[in-house]
Design a protein around this motif. Structure first.
Motif, PDB file in Angstrom:
ATOM      1  N   GLU A  22       0.340   0.884  -0.757  1.00 53.93           N
ATOM      2  CA  GLU A  22      -0.543  -0.140  -1.341  1.00 53.93           C
ATOM      3  C   GLU A  22      -0.921   0.245  -2.771  1.00 53.93           C
ATOM      4  O   GLU A  22      -0.939  -0.607  -3.670  1.00 53.93           O
ATOM      5  N   SER A  23      -1.235   1.524  -2.975  1.00 49.26           N
ATOM      6  CA  SER A  23      -1.580   2.007  -4.306  1.00 49.26           C
ATOM      7  C   SER A  23      -0.386   1.891  -5.250  1.00 49.26           C
ATOM      8  O   SER A  23      -0.525   1.472  -6.403  1.00 49.26           O
ATOM      9  N   PHE A  24       0.804   2.263  -4.748  1.00 44.02           N
ATOM     10  CA  PHE A  24       2.020   2.182  -5.563  1.00 44.02           C
ATOM     11  C   PHE A  24       2.296   0.731  -5.962  1.00 44.02           C
ATOM     12  O   PHE A  24       2.634   0.447  -7.122  1.00 44.02           O
ATOM     13  N   THR A  25       2.133  -0.186  -5.014  1.00 50.00           N
ATOM     14  CA  THR A  25       2.361  -1.605  -5.296  1.00 50.00           C
ATOM     15  C   THR A  25       1.357  -2.134  -6.309  1.00 50.00           C
ATOM     16  O   THR A  25       1.700  -2.940  -7.186  1.00 50.00           O
ATOM     17  N   GLU A  26       0.121  -1.674  -6.211  1.00 51.73           N
ATOM     18  CA  GLU A  26      -0.902  -2.080  -7.177  1.00 51.73           C
ATOM     19  C   GLU A  26      -0.515  -1.641  -8.588  1.00 51.73           C
ATOM     20  O   GLU A  26      -0.683  -2.384  -9.560  1.00 51.73           O
ATOM     21  N   GLY A  27       0.003  -0.427  -8.685  1.00 50.69           N
ATOM     22  CA  GLY A  27       0.428   0.060  -9.994  1.00 50.69           C
ATOM     23  C   GLY A  27       1.620  -0.691 -10.543  1.00 50.69           C
ATOM     24  O   GLY A  27       1.718  -0.937 -11.746  1.00 50.69           O
ATOM     25  N   ILE A  28       2.538  -1.076  -9.653  1.00 49.20           N
ATOM     26  CA  ILE A  28       3.716  -1.836 -10.081  1.00 49.20           C
ATOM     27  C   ILE A  28       3.311  -3.116 -10.807  1.00 49.20           C
ATOM     28  O   ILE A  28       3.926  -3.509 -11.803  1.00 49.20           O
ATOM     29  N   ALA A  29       2.269  -3.771 -10.312  1.00 46.67           N
ATOM     30  CA  ALA A  29       1.813  -5.017 -10.943  1.00 46.67           C
ATOM     31  C   ALA A  29       1.408  -4.789 -12.391  1.00 46.67           C
ATOM     32  O   ALA A  29       1.596  -5.662 -13.247  1.00 46.67           O
ATOM     33  N   ASN A  30       0.877  -3.595 -12.681  1.00 48.40           N
ATOM     34  CA  ASN A  30       0.460  -3.295 -14.051  1.00 48.40           C
ATOM     35  C   ASN A  30       1.642  -3.127 -14.999  1.00 48.40           C
ATOM     36  O   ASN A  30       1.491  -3.280 -16.208  1.00 48.40           O
ATOM     37  N   GLY A  31       2.825  -2.801 -14.439  1.00 47.56           N
ATOM     38  CA  GLY A  31       3.988  -2.579 -15.296  1.00 47.56           C
ATOM     39  C   GLY A  31       4.923  -3.757 -15.410  1.00 47.56           C
ATOM     40  O   GLY A  31       5.868  -3.733 -16.202  1.00 47.56           O
ATOM     41  N   PHE A  57       3.670   5.138  -9.735  1.00 48.68           N
ATOM     42  CA  PHE A  57       3.455   6.582  -9.575  1.00 48.68           C
ATOM     43  C   PHE A  57       2.103   6.980 -10.164  1.00 48.68           C
ATOM     44  O   PHE A  57       1.330   7.725  -9.538  1.00 48.68           O
ATOM     45  N   ALA A  58       1.804   6.480 -11.363  1.00 52.08           N
ATOM     46  CA  ALA A  58       0.549   6.828 -12.027  1.00 52.08           C
ATOM     47  C   ALA A  58      -0.660   6.374 -11.210  1.00 52.08           C
ATOM     48  O   ALA A  58      -1.666   7.085 -11.111  1.00 52.08           O
ATOM     49  N   GLN A  59      -0.560   5.178 -10.627  1.00 54.48           N
ATOM     50  CA  GLN A  59      -1.671   4.664  -9.830  1.00 54.48           C
ATOM     51  C   GLN A  59      -1.928   5.537  -8.601  1.00 54.48           C
ATOM     52  O   GLN A  59      -3.076   5.820  -8.247  1.00 54.48           O
ATOM     53  N   VAL A  60      -0.859   5.989  -7.960  1.00 52.39           N
ATOM     54  CA  VAL A  60      -1.017   6.873  -6.803  1.00 52.39           C
ATOM     55  C   VAL A  60      -1.672   8.189  -7.222  1.00 52.39           C
ATOM     56  O   VAL A  60      -2.570   8.698  -6.532  1.00 52.39           O
ATOM     57  N   MET A  61      -1.261   8.744  -8.359  1.00 50.09           N
ATOM     58  CA  MET A  61      -1.849  10.002  -8.822  1.00 50.09           C
ATOM     59  C   MET A  61      -3.337   9.849  -9.091  1.00 50.09           C
ATOM     60  O   MET A  61      -4.146  10.742  -8.778  1.00 50.09           O
ATOM     61  N   ILE A  96      14.123   6.315  -7.879  1.00 50.79           N
ATOM     62  CA  ILE A  96      14.007   6.894  -6.535  1.00 50.79           C
ATOM     63  C   ILE A  96      13.145   8.155  -6.577  1.00 50.79           C
ATOM     64  O   ILE A  96      12.312   8.388  -5.684  1.00 50.79           O
ATOM     65  N   SER A  97      13.314   8.966  -7.619  1.00 48.06           N
ATOM     66  CA  SER A  97      12.518  10.181  -7.757  1.00 48.06           C
ATOM     67  C   SER A  97      11.036   9.865  -7.868  1.00 48.06           C
ATOM     68  O   SER A  97      10.186  10.547  -7.271  1.00 48.06           O
ATOM     69  N   LEU A  98      10.698   8.827  -8.626  1.00 51.71           N
ATOM     70  CA  LEU A  98       9.296   8.431  -8.777  1.00 51.71           C
ATOM     71  C   LEU A  98       8.709   7.952  -7.448  1.00 51.71           C
ATOM     72  O   LEU A  98       7.568   8.288  -7.106  1.00 51.71           O
ATOM     73  N   ILE A  99       9.469   7.162  -6.714  1.00 53.66           N
ATOM     74  CA  ILE A  99       8.975   6.644  -5.430  1.00 53.66           C
ATOM     75  C   ILE A  99       8.751   7.780  -4.443  1.00 53.66           C
ATOM     76  O   ILE A  99       7.697   7.859  -3.792  1.00 53.66           O
ATOM     77  N   ILE A 100       9.730   8.676  -4.327  1.00 56.26           N
ATOM     78  CA  ILE A 100       9.599   9.790  -3.385  1.00 56.26           C
ATOM     79  C   ILE A 100       8.454  10.711  -3.804  1.00 56.26           C
ATOM     80  O   ILE A 100       7.647  11.160  -2.978  1.00 56.26           O
ATOM     81  N   GLY A 101       8.351  11.007  -5.103  1.00 53.58           N
ATOM     82  CA  GLY A 101       7.260  11.848  -5.586  1.00 53.58           C
ATOM     83  C   GLY A 101       5.901  11.255  -5.296  1.00 53.58           C
ATOM     84  O   GLY A 101       4.970  11.957  -4.885  1.00 53.58           O
ATOM     85  N   PHE A 139      12.890  -1.115 -14.889  1.00 55.77           N
ATOM     86  CA  PHE A 139      12.599  -0.666 -13.526  1.00 55.77           C
ATOM     87  C   PHE A 139      11.905   0.693 -13.521  1.00 55.77           C
ATOM     88  O   PHE A 139      11.014   0.953 -12.698  1.00 55.77           O
ATOM     89  N   ILE A 140      12.299   1.583 -14.429  1.00 53.99           N
ATOM     90  CA  ILE A 140      11.664   2.901 -14.475  1.00 53.99           C
ATOM     91  C   ILE A 140      10.206   2.773 -14.898  1.00 53.99           C
ATOM     92  O   ILE A 140       9.314   3.425 -14.332  1.00 53.99           O
ATOM     93  N   MET A 141       9.924   1.919 -15.872  1.00 51.07           N
ATOM     94  CA  MET A 141       8.552   1.763 -16.325  1.00 51.07           C
ATOM     95  C   MET A 141       7.678   1.125 -15.247  1.00 51.07           C
ATOM     96  O   MET A 141       6.506   1.484 -15.088  1.00 51.07           O
ATOM     97  N   ILE A 142       8.237   0.189 -14.495  1.00 55.37           N
ATOM     98  CA  ILE A 142       7.489  -0.398 -13.377  1.00 55.37           C
ATOM     99  C   ILE A 142       7.178   0.679 -12.340  1.00 55.37           C
ATOM    100  O   ILE A 142       6.037   0.807 -11.867  1.00 55.37           O
ATOM    101  N   SER A 143       8.180   1.476 -11.990  1.00 54.99           N
ATOM    102  CA  SER A 143       7.987   2.527 -10.997  1.00 54.99           C
ATOM    103  C   SER A 143       7.006   3.588 -11.497  1.00 54.99           C
ATOM    104  O   SER A 143       6.208   4.124 -10.716  1.00 54.99           O
TER     105      SER A 143
END
Length: 441
Positions: free
Chosen positions: A45-54, A307-311, A23-28, A299-303
């Motif tokens: 959209e960016s967050f979802t794109e990053g999720i696919a990588n994990g 997070f990394a993709q958004v950054m 939750i912290s990663l999503i909110i951040g 789940f944490i690694m996926i999230s």
């Protein structure tokens, strides 16, 4: 405030306030993306794109969890644990201390070898640690010390030794990206560049072992996830142990040959089922137990990938460094400190030093050349800046891995017992050692 700084601060503050890391990663990520002008839709959209990588990483760890539970069911880890306890009970206090330090040394050796000799990274943790929790309880070992030992072995090994994962970090990513940024590294000994930072990590480990966590800490003997009630005095089938050893060897061989942790764990699990150590009717239950054991880390690694993709998509990492550069003046020490601090901040948010290096290298190389740092000092600064934050990040597999093993019986908190101890004992001395290296190399 810079969007990257804001996102990381929000994520860390929520994590330390006992909000779940996912939750912290999503909110951040949402706060960082929106503050950068991406808007809610583009940020998601960016967050979802990053999720696919994990996703593939998470699936590999789930399969590894099933394999670890199968090994536990074979009785091999319990046989080792019962042998250790018998030796401790048969001897005097000095033998018990010898066995305790021998076990701590074994954990450290396993963490080091997991990066090179047997390159399975954190995969050794769910195989080795949960069955030994009862033994560590018997010796009143502080699990925060175990977290520091494992994180030291995982991080220091790849940031100093150019073999296995260290070859990927030091040669394929660090030196390769520095070369692409315009600095020739052909005559640089990367071990010389990273030697002082590695000594900083060693100093942090010695403080943890000799000062911070040397006192006994009591834990309850509770059932371990996926293993049921473990009775160390029950006899273990030699056939089951032989099959377990075969499964481990085949898992390692397949993983190295196919470069796939997922396939290696799958083959190892299949060996247990084919040899009827795990009955066909029990296979689903074992797999489910493994999935539960590794669900959090997955789940944490996926999230964290989201997070990394958004950054990255905010485009504000470069502006963060540029703004920091204005405070350098002509001070080499201040320049090194700020660059290391930026690396710490980025890695704490992304959770991966391997992902941090490509982001910061293109910006740091010109800055180091402009400030007059030597090529060896430049490599040391960038390598240390990338490694900073891997220990102590709530989203790093170097902290998630130890927690997954030490919390198998529900008595080890990820933030208080892994993240905070590893941050204090490794990031602070590594930051200081990085500044020293920048000034003397």
């Amino acid at each position: 405030m810079n969007a990257v700084v804001l996102a990381v601060v929000i994520m860390l503050a929520l994590s330390f306030a006992r909000v779940h890391v996912v939750i912290s990663l999503i909110i951040g990520a949402l706060v960082g993306g929106i503050s950068a002008g991406m808007g809610m839709t583009r940020t998601m959209e960016s967050f979802t794109e990053g999720i696919a990588n994990g996703a593939s990483i998470a699936l590999s760890y789930v399969m590894l969890g099933a394999f670890a539970v199968a090994i536990a069911r074979s009785g091999m880890p319990q046989a080792f644990a019962s042998w250790v306890i018998r030796k401790a009970n048969d001897g005097d206090g000095s033998r018990g201390k010898f066995l305790k330090w021998g076990l701590l040394g074994t954990v450290l050796a396993a963490a080091i070898m997991s990066q090179n000799l047997v390159p399975i990274h954190i995969a050794f943790i769910p195989l080795l640690i949960p069955p030994l929790l009862l033994v560590f309880n018997r010796f009143d070992v502080d699990r925060r010390l175990l977290a520091c030992i494992m994180t030291f072995g995982l991080v220091t090994t790849y940031m100093y030794l150019p073999y296995g994962f260290g070859n990927v970090f030091l040669n394929d990513i660090l030196l390769a990206n520095i070369n692409q940024a315009g600095l020739d590294t052909s005559n640089i000994n990367v071990m010389s560049a990273m030697g002082i930072p590695a000594l900083g990590m060693l100093c942090g480990l010695l403080v943890a072992v000799l000062v911070s966590y040397r006192k006994p800490r009591s834990y309850q003997d509770r059932p371990v996830e996926g293993q049921g009630d473990v009775h160390l005095d029950e006899p273990v089938s030699k056939y089951h142990i032989a099959i377990a050893l075969l499964a481990v060897v085949l898992c390692l061989v397949v993983q190295i040959w196919a470069d796939s942790l997922l396939l290696g764990a799958l083959v190892g699990f299949a060996v247990f089922v084919a040899a009827r150590v795990i009955k066909w009717s029990e296979a689903d239950g074992v797999f489910d137990s493994g999935m539960k054991m590794m669900a959090m880390i997955g789940f944490i690694m996926i999230s964290a990938q989201g997070f990394a993709q958004v950054m990255k998509d905010t485009g504000q990492v470069e502006s963060l460094v540029t703004a920091s550069a204005k405070a350098f003046g002509d001070s080499h020490l201040m320049a090194a400190f700020v660059m290391l601090l930026v690396g710490l901040l980025v890695t704490m948010g992304i959770g991966s030093s391997f992902s941090t290096l490509p982001i910061i290298t293109t910006i740091f190389v010109p800055l180091c050349l402009q400030m007059g740092f030597s090529p060896l000092a430049t490599v040391s600064i960038i390598g240390t800046a990338g490694a900073l934050g891997d220990a102590g990040s709530p989203a790093s597999d170097s902290t998630l891995g130890p927690t997954s093993g030490l919390n198998a019986d529900g008595q080890h908190d990820h933030i208080r017992d892994t993240v905070l101890p590893t941050f204090l004992h490794f990031n602070l001395p590594l930051l200081a050692a990085g500044c020293v290296a920048a000034m003397v190399l």
